[in-house]
Design a protein around this motif. Sequence first.
Motif, short mmCIF file in Angstrom:
data_model
loop_
_atom_site.label_atom_id
_atom_site.label_comp_id
_atom_site.label_asym_id
_atom_site.label_seq_id
_atom_site.Cartn_x
_atom_site.Cartn_y
_atom_site.Cartn_z
N ILE A 272 6.70 -47.72 39.17
CA ILE A 272 6.81 -47.65 37.70
C ILE A 272 7.39 -48.96 37.20
N MET A 273 6.56 -49.71 36.48
CA MET A 273 6.99 -51.04 35.98
C MET A 273 7.49 -50.89 34.56
N SER A 274 8.80 -50.72 34.40
CA SER A 274 9.30 -50.63 33.03
C SER A 274 9.98 -51.93 32.60
N ALA A 275 10.01 -52.92 33.49
CA ALA A 275 10.68 -54.18 33.15
C ALA A 275 9.94 -54.90 32.02
N VAL A 277 8.93 -58.10 31.43
CA VAL A 277 8.75 -59.37 32.16
C VAL A 277 8.33 -60.46 31.17
N ALA A 278 8.91 -61.64 31.32
CA ALA A 278 8.52 -62.75 30.45
C ALA A 278 7.05 -63.07 30.68
N ASP A 279 6.33 -63.32 29.60
CA ASP A 279 4.91 -63.68 29.73
C ASP A 279 4.75 -65.18 29.97
N TYR A 280 5.75 -65.95 29.56
CA TYR A 280 5.68 -67.42 29.71
C TYR A 280 6.98 -67.94 30.29
N THR A 305 2.79 -64.90 36.22
CA THR A 305 1.83 -63.98 36.84
C THR A 305 2.06 -62.60 36.26
N ASP A 306 1.00 -61.90 35.92
CA ASP A 306 1.14 -60.51 35.48
C ASP A 306 1.39 -59.65 36.73
N ILE A 307 2.63 -59.22 36.89
CA ILE A 307 3.02 -58.50 38.12
C ILE A 307 2.24 -57.20 38.25
N LEU A 308 2.19 -56.46 37.15
CA LEU A 308 1.54 -55.14 37.18
C LEU A 308 0.06 -55.27 37.52
N LYS A 309 -0.58 -56.28 36.93
CA LYS A 309 -2.01 -56.48 37.21
C LYS A 309 -2.21 -56.86 38.68
N VAL A 322 2.25 -47.03 37.42
CA VAL A 322 2.54 -46.68 36.02
C VAL A 322 3.08 -47.92 35.31
N GLY A 323 2.57 -48.18 34.11
CA GLY A 323 3.07 -49.31 33.34
C GLY A 323 3.62 -48.86 32.00
N PHE A 324 4.24 -49.79 31.32
CA PHE A 324 4.74 -49.55 29.96
C PHE A 324 3.99 -50.48 29.01
N LEU A 326 4.78 -51.96 25.11
CA LEU A 326 5.57 -51.97 23.87
C LEU A 326 4.70 -52.66 22.82
N GLU A 327 4.31 -51.93 21.80
CA GLU A 327 3.35 -52.45 20.83
C GLU A 327 3.91 -52.34 19.41
N THR A 328 3.31 -53.15 18.54
CA THR A 328 3.72 -53.11 17.13
C THR A 328 2.55 -52.72 16.22
N GLU A 337 -6.16 -50.46 26.69
CA GLU A 337 -6.73 -51.68 27.31
C GLU A 337 -5.89 -52.13 28.51
N LYS A 338 -4.58 -52.05 28.35
CA LYS A 338 -3.68 -52.45 29.46
C LYS A 338 -3.84 -51.50 30.64
N LEU A 339 -3.97 -50.21 30.33
CA LEU A 339 -4.16 -49.19 31.38
C LEU A 339 -5.37 -49.55 32.25
#
Length: 400
Positions: A272-275, A277-280, A305-309, A322-324, A326-328, A337-339
Amino acid sequence: MLEGKKIVLGVCGSIAAYKSATLVRLLVKAGCEVKVVTTADANNFITPLTLATLSKNPVLTEYFKHETGEWNNHVDLGLWADLIIIAPATANTIGKMANGLCDNLLTAVYLSAKCPVYFAPAMDLDMWKHEGTQQNIAQLKSYNNIFIQPGYGELASGLIGEGRMAEPEEIIDFITADLKKNLPLVNKKVLVTAGPTYEAIDPVRFLGNHSSGKMGFAIADVMAKLGADVTLISGPSSQQTKSRSIKRINVTSAADMLAACEQYFTGADVCIMSAAVADYTPVDVATQKIKKNEDTFNITLKKTTDILKTLGSKKRPGQLLVGFALETNNEEKHATEKLEKKNLDFIVLNSLNDAGAGFKTDTNKITIIERSGQKTVFQLKTKEAAATDICQKVIELIKA
Ligand code: CTP
């Protein structure tokens, strides 16, 4: 597993009583509240002062406190306990327990209790072998009292054989495994990530985010309560896990988190990746503190690197990922899409538009979207309660 448990430790008159001191220490270290009840004979082998000091509670032996006329209420004590452990359990006490006798406080507590009772016999070889003892043990097992096998070896009499009380560490391992055995996630290895990552700019500055780690830590704790072997990889966070069984690995940057995840993902049944993670991350990290010489200052960033991917591309059959999200805006569309892109089994959507959801709060409002397209919307609740919903979904999918 033993965390927070209230334990009555019964100690009987056997030379093995010296091991009870270590047992009390290990139970207290595991987070238990321990009240020791000794038989009068036990006090000849180990002093109540030792056991009282280690358990941080008075040691009880008698029904009555003769000086004050008060009594030690065996019914209250029996009902107070989540577990009773009788170690060492002598042939005499085993005989009394098997036959409903209660001529001392310990056996009265035993008869009054409704909780599970573990007993670890200790006696000499021939006493152990005697048919009377064996029948009494069979009787106790028939009452669902839980027997902890004595070891083989040199006995206080000099004889060699069965009858040595199990070592305190073995008793703790035995009880832990026994408490776990009916839990839904026993023998499951679960990897959880939590918190932010920090990307260094120079030796004193970094790029980070507001993630507190609360959600991931709550998931790790609930998973451990459900019997899983949990490894928690956490970015910088002041959170503490409640369960001492959780293996915590501290990392700082997205690259560190990737390396730790790759190491533990292979052996995990669930991740379960709830961290957050910095994208840049900065292309160059200054080796010395950057001086404020210029009016403007640019930092060139490169994608992490996208860890979950990465984990999703390596997922083997039977592994649950499982991923998280966070959207606006366009929350469900982005989460779906992420799933798909990250090859997840389900994704937990948080929307920053929901009051009480997201970073730092003690509450969360989540929606679980599964591969099948099934969507479950949950009410705003504490992060612990949201973690329970996520873990229940994991259990449901494992069983499916
Ligand atoms: N994640 C990850 N590695 C990254 C970035 C994100 O493993 N480098 C994981 C997060 O832990 C989370 C999921 O991917 O479980 C989605 O993270 P999120 O930040 O919502 O999405 P991104 O994929 O980063 O996309 P964007 O920021 O563009 O929305």
